[in-house]
Design a protein around this motif. Structure first.
Motif, mmCIF file in Angstrom:
data_model
loop_
_atom_site.group_PDB
_atom_site.id
_atom_site.type_symbol
_atom_site.label_atom_id
_atom_site.label_comp_id
_atom_site.label_asym_id
_atom_site.label_seq_id
_atom_site.Cartn_x
_atom_site.Cartn_y
_atom_site.Cartn_z
ATOM 1 N N PRO A 1 0.813 -1.225 0.000
ATOM 2 C CA PRO A 1 0.000 0.000 0.000
ATOM 3 C C PRO A 1 0.849 1.279 0.000
ATOM 4 O O PRO A 1 0.550 2.227 -0.729
ATOM 5 N N GLY A 2 1.901 1.292 0.782
ATOM 6 C CA GLY A 2 2.773 2.462 0.824
ATOM 7 C C GLY A 2 3.542 2.657 -0.470
ATOM 8 O O GLY A 2 3.725 3.795 -0.928
ATOM 9 N N THR B 1 14.361 -1.070 -2.733
ATOM 10 C CA THR B 1 14.694 -0.575 -1.400
ATOM 11 C C THR B 1 13.704 0.528 -1.070
ATOM 12 O O THR B 1 13.418 1.387 -1.908
ATOM 13 N N VAL B 2 13.170 0.516 0.133
ATOM 14 C CA VAL B 2 12.249 1.559 0.576
ATOM 15 C C VAL B 2 12.884 2.367 1.689
ATOM 16 O O VAL B 2 13.800 1.905 2.370
ATOM 17 N N LEU C 1 6.179 4.625 4.630
ATOM 18 C CA LEU C 1 7.149 4.726 3.544
ATOM 19 C C LEU C 1 7.183 6.147 2.998
ATOM 20 O O LEU C 1 6.142 6.773 2.792
ATOM 21 N N VAL C 2 8.401 6.647 2.751
ATOM 22 C CA VAL C 2 8.572 8.002 2.234
ATOM 23 C C VAL C 2 9.424 8.025 0.969
ATOM 24 O O VAL C 2 9.651 9.092 0.403
ATOM 25 N N GLY C 3 9.898 6.866 0.520
ATOM 26 C CA GLY C 3 10.687 6.831 -0.702
ATOM 27 C C GLY C 3 11.025 5.415 -1.089
ATOM 28 O O GLY C 3 10.836 4.475 -0.309
ATOM 29 N N PHE D 1 12.100 7.584 -6.093
ATOM 30 C CA PHE D 1 11.191 8.635 -5.641
ATOM 31 C C PHE D 1 11.379 8.846 -4.149
ATOM 32 O O PHE D 1 11.518 7.891 -3.386
ATOM 33 N N LEU D 2 11.380 10.103 -3.762
ATOM 34 C CA LEU D 2 11.461 10.490 -2.363
ATOM 35 C C LEU D 2 10.425 11.582 -2.126
ATOM 36 O O LEU D 2 10.345 12.546 -2.899
ATOM 37 N N ALA D 3 9.601 11.408 -1.108
ATOM 38 C CA ALA D 3 8.562 12.397 -0.795
ATOM 39 C C ALA D 3 9.208 13.766 -0.606
ATOM 40 O O ALA D 3 10.310 13.873 -0.056
ATOM 41 N N PRO D 4 8.549 14.813 -1.069
ATOM 42 C CA PRO D 4 9.126 16.157 -1.011
ATOM 43 C C PRO D 4 9.666 16.561 0.361
ATOM 44 O O PRO D 4 10.714 17.207 0.444
ATOM 45 N N ALA D 5 8.996 16.182 1.430
ATOM 46 C CA ALA D 5 9.445 16.572 2.774
ATOM 47 C C ALA D 5 10.801 15.962 3.138
ATOM 48 O O ALA D 5 11.460 16.430 4.068
ATOM 49 N N HIS D 6 11.231 14.941 2.424
ATOM 50 C CA HIS D 6 12.476 14.258 2.737
ATOM 51 C C HIS D 6 13.592 14.559 1.744
ATOM 52 O O HIS D 6 14.690 14.024 1.868
#
Length: 166
Positions: free
Chosen positions: A16-17, A68-69, A76-78, A100-105
């Motif tokens: 899901p993440g 790799t997450v 999960l953020v990336g 991909f990495l979430a913008p906040a990270h």
């Protein structure tokens, strides 16, 4: 920001993440212009989601460490996804399929951590060319800067043909 760690993807627990991140990745790819945004957004159907999930599961069954997450306390953020070696023969080299990495990270060093994991994984693949390749949209300047800073160099140019063209 909480501490975040890189680890191997678990298809049952992390799906899901991963899907949330994949959808954000696709929408961000399309954000360069309106027509692209519509095309990328329209493809994120239930059928696409199911197909992508099956494909990811197949990749992980072939190569359990291909994804790799990055996880923080909230989930999960990336992620980084290196194709299994038997798929990589498309370019005769290891293929970095998605990062991909979430913008906040972003700007936290986690992109380098993901790239370190991708390079280490790619080095373990036995392929005709000792390279890790990817395609990056020239309009995605932020990603291009990350890959340039990391040491990726231009190696040809990808071209595309619109299959809907007359």
């Amino acid at each position: 920001m909480t501490d975040a760690t890189c680890r191997t993807y678990d298809h049952d627990a992390d799906w899901p993440g991963l899907w949330e991140l994949k959808a954000a990745f696709e929408r961000e790819l399309g954000s360069a212009n309106e027509s692209k945004a519509e095309a990328y957004d329209e493809k994120l159907t239930d059928d696409y989601r199911a197909g992508y999930r099956g494909w990811v599961g197949d990749c992980v069954s072939r190569d359990p460490d291909c994804i790799t997450v990055v996880e923080d306390g909230d989930g999960l953020v990336g992620y980084v996804f290196v194709l299994p070696a038997d798929f990589a023969y498309v370019w005769d080299a290891a293929v970095l399929n998605e990062l991909f990495l979430a913008p906040a990270h972003r700007g936290s060093g986690l992109a380098d951590d993901l790239l370190d994991r991708a390079v280490a994984h790619a080095r373990g693949q036995r392929l005709p060319l000792d390279r890790l390749v990817l395609d990056v949209d020239p309009e995605n300047e932020r990603a291009a800067r990350v890959y340039d800073r990391y040491g990726f160099e231009s190696w040809g140019e990808m071209v595309a043909y619109d299959l809907d063209a007359a």
